[in-house]
Enzyme design. Sequence first.
Site, short mmCIF file in Angstrom:
data_model
loop_
_atom_site.label_atom_id
_atom_site.label_comp_id
_atom_site.label_asym_id
_atom_site.label_seq_id
_atom_site.Cartn_x
_atom_site.Cartn_y
_atom_site.Cartn_z
CD GLU A 97 -1.90 1.73 2.75
OE1 GLU A 97 -1.55 2.91 2.98
OE2 GLU A 97 -2.32 0.96 3.62
CG HIS A 98 3.56 2.53 3.26
ND1 HIS A 98 4.21 3.51 3.96
CD2 HIS A 98 2.59 2.07 4.08
CE1 HIS A 98 3.68 3.62 5.17
NE2 HIS A 98 2.70 2.74 5.26
#
Length: 474
Positions: A97-98
């Site tokens: 996600e990052h």
Amino acid sequence: MTRTPRTTARPTSPVGRAVAHAHSARSPLPPAAHRGPGVPAAAGGAPGAVRKTVLPGGLRVVTQSVPDVRSATFGIWARVGSRDETPALGGATHYLEHLLFKGTKRRSALDISAEIDAVGGEMNAFTAKEFTCYYARVLDTDLPLAIDVVCDMLTGSLIRSEDVEAERGVVLEEIAMTEDDPGDCVHDLFAKTMLGDSPLGRPVLGTNETVNALTRDRIARFYRRHYDPTHLVVAAAGNLDHDTVVRQVREAFEQAGAPADTDAEPVGPRTGSRRIRTAGRVDLLGRDTEQAHVVLGVPGLSRTDERRWALEVLSAALGGGMSSRLFQEVREKRGLAYSVYSYTSGFADCGLFGVYVGCRPNLVHDVLKICRDEIDHVAEHGLDDEEMRRAVGQLAGSTVLGLEDTGALMNHIGKGELCWGEQLSVDDMLARISAVTPDDVRSVAREILGQRPSLSVIGPLTDRQSARLDEAVA
């Protein structure tokens, strides 16, 4: 990339909570509550019906038009969460996600944030145990930009080795930040207490060891496996036109080279029949804190169990508000704690019910005895008429009031499609809440609260205090 702490709205679902990240200076959109899917009324005008289109390749697009507002929220939901990780991939979903914010073939990391900032928008993401969501909230006129940017992130991420290494330190700092917040960390401990070393029992963030072991190739393979269009749901709500959104999404995915297999079928909601058999277990994590943070809980209901409506009413009466039994007995009458609440947490195949209290260490046993007494009383006798009336009213009101913006609408129609495969209107939701009877609550209270509980504690308890914890789960 986190610039603010997680923003789990309590007392909703701390155990099943998502890990939200502020990729802008504004507060992130709170993760969806554990209740069923809904289509609530929105401020500024009555929303239209939810519309759905399935594109070639299996990508689902659901929208809801709210014509009298000037904003729109666009999100993409991925059917992947930390429960899809092997032990060696612990934290991969959140790490990925990052990384999707770190740049694509068309945009650098600065471009991604700058384009949304330049129109006053908000952009963010959150990772949970069973799904991940990326979204942007903008003015209605800027919705095409939001669609282009978010779709580009999901389909064109580079996941470069240098970004993996640079972001590793950020993820480790986030783990450290969580561990520094015992009121948050205790819910991860409770998940471990109840679910053990299983995918649902492990933390969404992973651990220092698993995050340090993740390589670029492992994360890239995880990305390719789980971000197929058949695993994605696009959701948008606000002042929009469904057909226009569908066209813009189709163009964005086609530009990225997404497969257009006309025979591809969307992957349906998760199913299963997992049972939680933990009872009477006590986990204590010693920390030099001013308070002891306690979660006392039992196995609950899955998010698809129709009895969840009765369990929600029960939770509202037991510890869902200032007039609840626990709040009155623990805080108002005795002043033993500042924060006390109950909550439910539903997954696809199981669930948890818990009571959280933060208090001075020397008061833990007094507080736990009060909680057990109230739980046992409700398990045996159910709720009285006045408690039922308040709980039903509180649940109905909070359900509607908590969903009156385009972000919440996007959240609920997206999660409704991904997790339930259906949409409930606000009237349907209110009807189900109102249909809960005292007998329904009495039955679910006897079944759920009548189980032997388990206990998770973080705090500076003495050896003598620790030795007495078994009394609370006897």
